[in-house]
Enzyme design. Structure first.
Site, short mmCIF file in Angstrom:
data_model
loop_
_atom_site.label_atom_id
_atom_site.label_comp_id
_atom_site.label_asym_id
_atom_site.label_seq_id
_atom_site.Cartn_x
_atom_site.Cartn_y
_atom_site.Cartn_z
N SER A 109 0.83 -1.21 0.00
CA SER A 109 0.00 0.00 0.00
C SER A 109 0.86 1.26 0.00
O SER A 109 1.95 1.28 0.55
CB SER A 109 -0.89 -0.01 1.25
OG SER A 109 -1.48 1.26 1.44
N TYR A 133 -1.71 5.70 -4.66
CA TYR A 133 -2.71 6.77 -4.60
C TYR A 133 -2.07 7.98 -5.25
O TYR A 133 -0.91 8.30 -4.95
CB TYR A 133 -3.07 7.10 -3.15
CG TYR A 133 -4.02 6.12 -2.50
CD1 TYR A 133 -5.25 5.81 -3.07
CD2 TYR A 133 -3.69 5.52 -1.28
CE1 TYR A 133 -6.12 4.92 -2.46
CE2 TYR A 133 -4.56 4.63 -0.66
CZ TYR A 133 -5.77 4.33 -1.26
OH TYR A 133 -6.63 3.45 -0.66
N THR A 159 -5.15 2.68 -7.43
CA THR A 159 -6.46 2.54 -6.79
C THR A 159 -7.34 3.73 -7.14
O THR A 159 -6.95 4.88 -6.93
CB THR A 159 -6.29 2.41 -5.26
OG1 THR A 159 -5.55 1.21 -5.01
CG2 THR A 159 -7.63 2.33 -4.55
N LYS A 227 -7.19 -0.65 -10.05
CA LYS A 227 -7.82 -1.38 -8.95
C LYS A 227 -9.01 -0.60 -8.41
O LYS A 227 -8.86 0.55 -8.00
CB LYS A 227 -6.82 -1.61 -7.82
CG LYS A 227 -7.44 -2.22 -6.57
CD LYS A 227 -6.39 -2.51 -5.51
CE LYS A 227 -7.01 -3.13 -4.27
NZ LYS A 227 -7.68 -2.18 -3.40
N HIS A 251 -13.04 -2.21 -2.65
CA HIS A 251 -12.17 -1.83 -1.53
C HIS A 251 -12.56 -2.59 -0.26
O HIS A 251 -12.50 -2.05 0.85
CB HIS A 251 -12.26 -0.31 -1.30
CG HIS A 251 -10.97 0.34 -0.88
ND1 HIS A 251 -10.23 1.15 -1.70
CD2 HIS A 251 -10.29 0.31 0.30
CE1 HIS A 251 -9.16 1.60 -1.04
NE2 HIS A 251 -9.18 1.10 0.18
C1 LIG Z 1 -7.60 -2.42 6.71
C2 LIG Z 1 -7.60 -2.31 5.21
C3 LIG Z 1 -6.79 -1.35 4.62
C4 LIG Z 1 -6.78 -1.23 3.23
N1 LIG Z 1 -5.92 -0.35 2.65
C5 LIG Z 1 -5.88 -0.24 1.32
C6 LIG Z 1 -4.96 0.64 0.69
O1 LIG Z 1 -4.17 1.31 1.34
N2 LIG Z 1 -4.99 0.72 -0.66
C7 LIG Z 1 -5.84 -0.01 -1.43
O2 LIG Z 1 -5.83 0.08 -2.65
N3 LIG Z 1 -6.70 -0.88 -0.86
C8 LIG Z 1 -6.74 -1.01 0.48
N4 LIG Z 1 -7.60 -1.90 1.05
C9 LIG Z 1 -8.49 -2.73 0.19
C10 LIG Z 1 -7.82 -4.04 -0.18
O3 LIG Z 1 -6.76 -3.84 -1.08
C11 LIG Z 1 -8.80 -5.02 -0.83
O4 LIG Z 1 -9.47 -4.38 -1.90
C12 LIG Z 1 -9.82 -5.58 0.15
O5 LIG Z 1 -9.24 -5.79 1.41
C13 LIG Z 1 -10.39 -6.88 -0.37
O6 LIG Z 1 -11.31 -7.40 0.50
P1 LIG Z 1 -10.98 -8.60 1.53
O7 LIG Z 1 -10.30 -7.96 2.70
O8 LIG Z 1 -12.35 -9.09 1.85
O9 LIG Z 1 -10.12 -9.61 0.83
C14 LIG Z 1 -7.62 -2.06 2.45
C15 LIG Z 1 -8.42 -3.00 3.06
C16 LIG Z 1 -8.42 -3.16 4.43
C17 LIG Z 1 -9.27 -4.21 5.06
#
Ligand SMILES: Cc1cc2nc3c(=O)[nH]c(=O)nc-3n(C[C@H](O)[C@H](O)[C@H](O)COP(=O)(O)O)c2cc1C
Length: 357
Positions: A109, A133, A159, A227, A251
């Site tokens: 990330s 980002y 993203t 994404k 997300h």
């Molecule tokens: C705590 C947390 C932080 C996340 N931070 C980011 C991030 O910084 N950038 C991003 O593109 N997606 C982020 N995501 C989304 C994840 O990349 C992903 O799309 C998502 O977790 C998929 O769902 P799942 O947790 O059910 O597998 C985050 C998700 C969670 C749970």
């Protein structure tokens, strides 16, 4: 619960819930608004059934796939998840080593608690992707991109579903603030103190559009994967703008609540893409059988976010690796029992909608 043998993702989730501090647990587990989409992502997988074919020689199953120039041991990679040091002191470096040990890729990330360079140094041979980002100050974005390129990352995941942070009510209620630094962000903006989640999203450029993507893609030597899209027309625009792949994602239910489960959005996106670039999906994948449903509905691979984070919380690198190995074993077994030797053998005819009585 925590000391029993852990055999699946749910076991790790339960054990992690005992170890992560309450505010941080809500941050990792929670979603936006009423958390409808968060729940739908998981539940929608149960609305599909696998239809096996038998008497196929499955003595040599090979779950590996090639993605963006790298070979992965399975069609599942680690999604970008921010602030991993909140669950374990070894943070993103441990996650990268875990993914490498399991033979798959990790996407780091932008708001990681480790720099792209330090994660690359911790797992030099790993397949590494960097989630970007785009900040209003383009010099900040360029500095981050340059660090990822110089550190040997293999692809950029841009993203696009978070021009603003979703309303995560668990965090609002708890007034949750992170107490760990996101060094790439603080360095890039020249801050001398850790920036808050709110501040990070305040820096994100909400004016970003398809023309910006086209110039970003034209000026970057790495493949750019989009994404966070849900609409087939957006997949078409992404390809027109030069995207090397797309991730159907909401997300993890943390942005716009009330959008469909990603597995339900996948088929139309896959149809629009029609094999021109890889299609990935994430959100709610908790089982190897979920991965097979996604493959049957048109995905080339999936990302999983929370599962390996639960592993990281339970036992650092080893725990994260164990979760990824469990998912890999489930994928391999499910492939064999479905009558498929490879992920490419899984077709639309291998799934049907569950009948509701
Ligand atoms: C705590 C947390 C932080 C996340 N931070 C980011 C991030 O910084 N950038 C991003 O593109 N997606 C982020 N995501 C989304 C994840 O990349 C992903 O799309 C998502 O977790 C998929 O769902 P799942 O947790 O059910 O597998 C985050 C998700 C969670 C749970």
């Amino acid at each position: 619960v925590s000391d029993r043998q852990r055999v699946n993702v749910a076991d790790f989730e339960a054990a992690a819930a005992e170890r992560i501090e309450a505010g941080a647990l809500d941050y990792f587990a929670g979603g936006a608004g009423d958390e409808r989409t968060l729940k739908r992502n998981v539940e929608a997988y149960a609305e599909w059934e696998l239809v096996p074919r038998v008497l196929v020689d499955v003595s040599a199953v090979d779950a590996s796939v090639e993605l963006f120039g790298s070979e992965l041991s399975m069609p599942l990679a680690q999604a970008p998840v921010a602030f991993q040091r909140l669950v374990h002191a070894d943070g993103e470096e441990a996650m990268a080593r875990a993914a490498d040990a399991a033979g798959t890729a990790m996407c780091l990330s932008t708001i990681a608690t480790a720099t792209p360079a330090s994660v690359a140094a911790a797992a030099p041979d790993a397949t590494k992707w960097f989630q970007l980002y785009v900040f209003s100050d383009r010099a900040v974005t360029e500095a981050l991109l340059a660090e990822a390129v110089e550190s040997g990352y293999d692809a950029i995941f841009l993203t696009v579903d978070a021009p603003f942070a979703g309303r995560r009510e668990r965090d609002l209620r708890a007034d949750f603030e992170v107490d760990v630094d996101a060094p790439s962000v603080t360095a890039a903006i020249g801050s001398d103190r850790p920036v808050s989640i709110k501040e990070v999203f305040g820096l994100v450029d909400a004016s970003l559009d398809w023309d910006d993507l086209a110039s970003l893609a034209a000026g970057c030597e790495l493949p750019i994967v989009i994404k966070g899209l849900m609409h087939p027309a957006d997949a078409e625009l992404a390809i027109q703008a030069g995207a090397a792949g797309v991730v159907v994602s909401n997300h993890g239910g943390r942005q716009l609540d009330g959008v469909p489960a990603t597995i339900d959005a996948l088929p139309m996106v896959a149809e629009a893409v029609d094999g021109r670039v890889p299609v990935l999906v994430d959100g709610g994948v908790r089982r190897g059988t979920d991965v097979l449903v996604a493959l049957a509905l048109g995905a080339d691979a999936v990302l999983a976010g929370r599962p390996a984070v639960w592993g990281l919380a339970v036992n650092g690198e080893e725990g994260a690796c164990e979760v990824l190995e469990i998912l890999k074993a489930e994928i391999r077994l499910a492939l064999a029992l479905l009558g498929c030797r490879t992920p490419a053998d899984v077709t639309r005819a291998h799934v049907q909608r569950a009948r509701r009585s």
